[in-house]
Design a protein around this motif. Structure first.
Motif, PDB file in Angstrom:
ATOM      1  N   HIS A  60       0.838  -1.206   0.000  1.00 58.71           N
ATOM      2  CA  HIS A  60       0.000   0.000   0.000  1.00 58.71           C
ATOM      3  C   HIS A  60       0.871   1.254   0.000  1.00 58.71           C
ATOM      4  N   GLU A  61       1.817   1.318   0.934  1.00 59.85           N
ATOM      5  CA  GLU A  61       2.673   2.519   1.010  1.00 59.85           C
ATOM      6  C   GLU A  61       3.595   2.616  -0.198  1.00 59.85           C
ATOM      7  N   LEU A  62       4.057   1.473  -0.701  1.00 58.21           N
ATOM      8  CA  LEU A  62       4.891   1.489  -1.897  1.00 58.21           C
ATOM      9  C   LEU A  62       4.109   2.009  -3.096  1.00 58.21           C
ATOM     10  N   ALA A  63       2.874   1.555  -3.259  1.00 61.17           N
ATOM     11  CA  ALA A  63       2.051   2.013  -4.386  1.00 61.17           C
ATOM     12  C   ALA A  63       1.845   3.521  -4.350  1.00 61.17           C
ATOM     13  N   HIS A  64       1.811   4.088  -3.160  1.00 58.30           N
ATOM     14  CA  HIS A  64       1.656   5.538  -3.036  1.00 58.30           C
ATOM     15  C   HIS A  64       2.813   6.297  -3.678  1.00 58.30           C
ATOM     16  N   GLN A  65       3.974   5.694  -3.801  1.00 58.04           N
ATOM     17  CA  GLN A  65       5.075   6.423  -4.416  1.00 58.04           C
ATOM     18  C   GLN A  65       4.719   6.820  -5.844  1.00 58.04           C
ATOM     19  N   TRP A  66       3.916   5.995  -6.521  1.00 57.41           N
ATOM     20  CA  TRP A  66       3.371   6.361  -7.829  1.00 57.41           C
ATOM     21  C   TRP A  66       2.126   7.230  -7.663  1.00 57.41           C
ATOM     22  N   PHE A  67       1.186   6.751  -6.847  1.00 54.68           N
ATOM     23  CA  PHE A  67      -0.143   7.357  -6.740  1.00 54.68           C
ATOM     24  C   PHE A  67      -0.233   8.163  -5.442  1.00 54.68           C
ATOM     25  N   GLY A  68      -0.028   9.457  -5.546  1.00 54.43           N
ATOM     26  CA  GLY A  68      -0.056  10.332  -4.375  1.00 54.43           C
ATOM     27  C   GLY A  68       1.231  11.095  -4.206  1.00 54.43           C
ATOM     28  N   ASN A  69       2.364  10.445  -4.526  1.00 58.83           N
ATOM     29  CA  ASN A  69       3.663  11.094  -4.377  1.00 58.83           C
ATOM     30  C   ASN A  69       4.182  11.618  -5.708  1.00 58.83           C
ATOM     31  N   SER A  70       4.429  10.713  -6.666  1.00 55.34           N
ATOM     32  CA  SER A  70       4.831  11.164  -7.992  1.00 55.34           C
ATOM     33  C   SER A  70       3.695  11.939  -8.649  1.00 55.34           C
ATOM     34  N   VAL A  71       2.495  11.383  -8.600  1.00 54.44           N
ATOM     35  CA  VAL A  71       1.298  12.101  -9.065  1.00 54.44           C
ATOM     36  C   VAL A  71       0.511  12.499  -7.820  1.00 54.44           C
ATOM     37  N   SER A  72       0.582  13.750  -7.466  1.00 52.18           N
ATOM     38  CA  SER A  72      -0.048  14.244  -6.239  1.00 52.18           C
ATOM     39  C   SER A  72      -1.427  14.818  -6.535  1.00 52.18           C
ATOM     40  N   PRO A  73      -2.279  14.915  -5.520  1.00 47.94           N
ATOM     41  CA  PRO A  73      -3.609  15.495  -5.747  1.00 47.94           C
ATOM     42  C   PRO A  73      -3.526  17.003  -5.942  1.00 47.94           C
ATOM     43  N   GLN A  74      -4.278  17.512  -6.887  1.00 46.67           N
ATOM     44  CA  GLN A  74      -4.329  18.960  -7.100  1.00 46.67           C
ATOM     45  C   GLN A  74      -5.128  19.636  -5.998  1.00 46.67           C
ATOM     46  N   SER A  75      -6.107  18.933  -5.460  1.00 46.51           N
ATOM     47  CA  SER A  75      -6.859  19.411  -4.305  1.00 46.51           C
ATOM     48  C   SER A  75      -7.087  18.224  -3.385  1.00 46.51           C
ATOM     49  N   TRP A  76      -7.462  18.494  -2.128  1.00 46.52           N
ATOM     50  CA  TRP A  76      -7.649  17.381  -1.192  1.00 46.52           C
ATOM     51  C   TRP A  76      -8.933  16.599  -1.469  1.00 46.52           C
TER      52      TRP A  76
END
Length: 496
Positions: A318-334
């Motif tokens: 889960h945390e590893l996948a965030h490196q792509w989804f959330g970290n590399s591609v971050s949310p423009q708004s919450w």
């Protein structure tokens, strides 16, 4: 040369309090960039390019760290004032482009009066000398005390409790950390090491990121740590930071990371950063956190007896996948958070299905049954209820975990596995190192599917009721009941 009133005020800053300085400024105001969930988070008028953050830790969590934060930015509008998010710590002085600047506080903003009006498109350097207070409570984030030092947990709105900045993922920047600590302690931060320097009883450690980062993903670890190195695909440096006394006990878990990296790359493409690893902290937070290149985990997740191996593995993924989804591609708004957590939960569940025979369909059917209850508790996945002064809902609720993975399951059922796979790979490639919106995701999905998916996404993302599941007309939702689901960032549902 006689001091002008501005220079006189600047000269007095060394002894004046923030309250005194505030009296010299007309009505400073807290600003924001218009995020519907955090209206005062972020600041208009400039784009941060880089942070250079120096911290001095004296070995005691009860004592504020001395700090200097230097921000290089570019104005996007004419400015006579610059607002920075900053909530904990004493501000000692501020400079703008090397000149002393007056400042005041307004709510959780540090308001800086520029020495002269700055036109749009101009480089600007802001240097803030301040303290960084580690004594806050874990529930509000920022510095997290550990058994032997400190770590950071800044998601979603807590980085400005550590350092001043533009604390919103829409404004990502490069980071340099320079941390001075007693010689018996080890300092590790996100990014790669840039050297260390001994000076008497202290050592100064430097780390730099090679990719832009949202403030909420910054990480600095200070403690009696062992730093363990191994190699991932294509020579990727894999670095784990653990309590020194636990290195042997934790090794069976840590050695799993290269294979998990390999698995994730097969799903969505190349790992997007310069290094990866786990920061295992001796603290209790109630969550794990995807801090960029160095994910934060509680020690008890690995050393306790309450979690089966497959569950711990899935949390690591889960945390590893965030490196792509959330970290590399971050949310423009919450409100775009569902993209982060829905994807991380999706790959966590797929990993559990492939490696531990935990059927994805069963998990998604159970999520479907609860989906209306989750939506009723705090809003649909892409339109969370707006907090009110007497009710600050948790963003990190079941609807943004399994409830949002459910949307991805429905989407794959709707457009087919091949199109879904292409969407995932294209999304992280096109928006790498940036921030992106829900609308950009839905438009990309429509292009790849070759048809307009607006009606599909309107129901799944914004509806108060869960739409029928494509391919599974027999699935039913339960009658909504009270279920606030105060789940923190970010842990998978506990196994039964």
């Amino acid at each position: 040369m006689p001091l002008t009133s501005r220079r006189l005020r600047a000269a007095l800053l060394a002894t004046a309090s923030v309250t005194l300085v505030a009296a010299t400024l007309p009505a400073p105001q807290a600003l924001g960039i218009g995020d519907r969930l955090f209206p005062h988070l972020g600041n208009p008028g400039y784009d941060v390019l880089s942070y250079d953050i120096s911290l001095t830790y004296k070995g005691r969590n009860t004592e504020p760290l001395d700090a200097v934060t230097t921000i290089d930015a570019r104005t996007t509008a004419p400015l006579e004032r610059i607002n920075l998010d900053f909530a904990r710590g004493a501000v000692r002085s501020v400079e703008v482009n090397g000149l002393p600047a007056d400042f005041a506080t307004a709510a959780e903003d540090l308001v800086v009066e520029t020495p002269s009006r700055l036109p749009a498109g101009m480089p600007v350097r802001i240097t803030v000398r301040h303290t960084s207070d580690p004594s806050g409570d874990k529930a509000n984030g920022g510095w997290v005390p550990t058994a032997d030092g400190l770590a950071m947990a800044n998601q979603a709105d807590a980085a400005h409790r550590v350092f001043p900045g533009n604390d919103h993922p829409a404004d990502k920047a490069f980071f340099t950390f320079r941390v001075t600590a007693p010689k018996n302690l080890t300092v590790v931060a996100g990014g790669l090491p840039g050297g260390k320097r001994d000076d008497g009883d202290t050592t100064t450690w430097t780390y730099r990121t090679e990719h832009p980062m949202a403030t909420e993903l910054a990480q600095v670890s200070i403690g009696r740590s062992a730093v363990l190195h191994r190699t991932g695909l294509r020579g990727l440096p894999v670095r784990d930071v653990v309590p020194a006394a636990d290195r042997a006990k934790l090794e069976p878990w840590l050695k799993k990371t290269p294979a998990q990296l390999d698995w994730m790359e097969k799903q969505v493409g190349p790992y997007p950063f310069e290094t990866y690893g786990l920061l295992v902290a001796d603290t209790e937070t109630g969550f794990e956190l995807e801090t960029q290149t160095l994910s934060l985990f509680e020690r008890s997740l690995f050393t306790g007896t309450g979690y089966p191996e497959w569950y711990v593995d899935s949390v690591m993924v889960h945390e590893l996948a965030h490196q792509w989804f959330g970290n590399s591609v971050s949310p423009q708004s919450w409100s775009d958070l569902w993209l982060n957590e829905g994807h991380a939960t999706w790959y966590e569940a797929r990993y559990a299905e492939e490696h531990a025979q935990k059927p994805m369909e069963r998990r998604m059917r159970e999520a479907y049954a609860r989906s209306d209850t989750w939506r009723a508790a705090g809003g649909p996945p892409a339109r969370p209820d707006v907090p009110t002064p007497d009710h600050k809902i948790s963003l990190f609720r079941p609807v943004v975990y399994d409830g949002s993975a459910l949307i991805l399951y429905a989407l794959r059922e709707e457009i087919g596995e091949a199109a879904f796979d292409r969407l995932e790979r294209t999304w992280v490639r096109v928006h790498r190192d940036g921030s992106a919106t829900t609308r950009q995701f839905t438009e990309l999905a429509s292009r790849i599917a070759g048809r307009d998916l607006t009606a599909f996404f309107d129901g799944w993302l914004y509806g108060t009721k869960t739409p029928p599941m494509p391919g599974h007309p027999e699935w039913r939702t339960e009658t909504p009941r009270s279920a606030a689901g105060g789940q923190g960032p970010a842990r998978a549902p506990k196994p039964e």
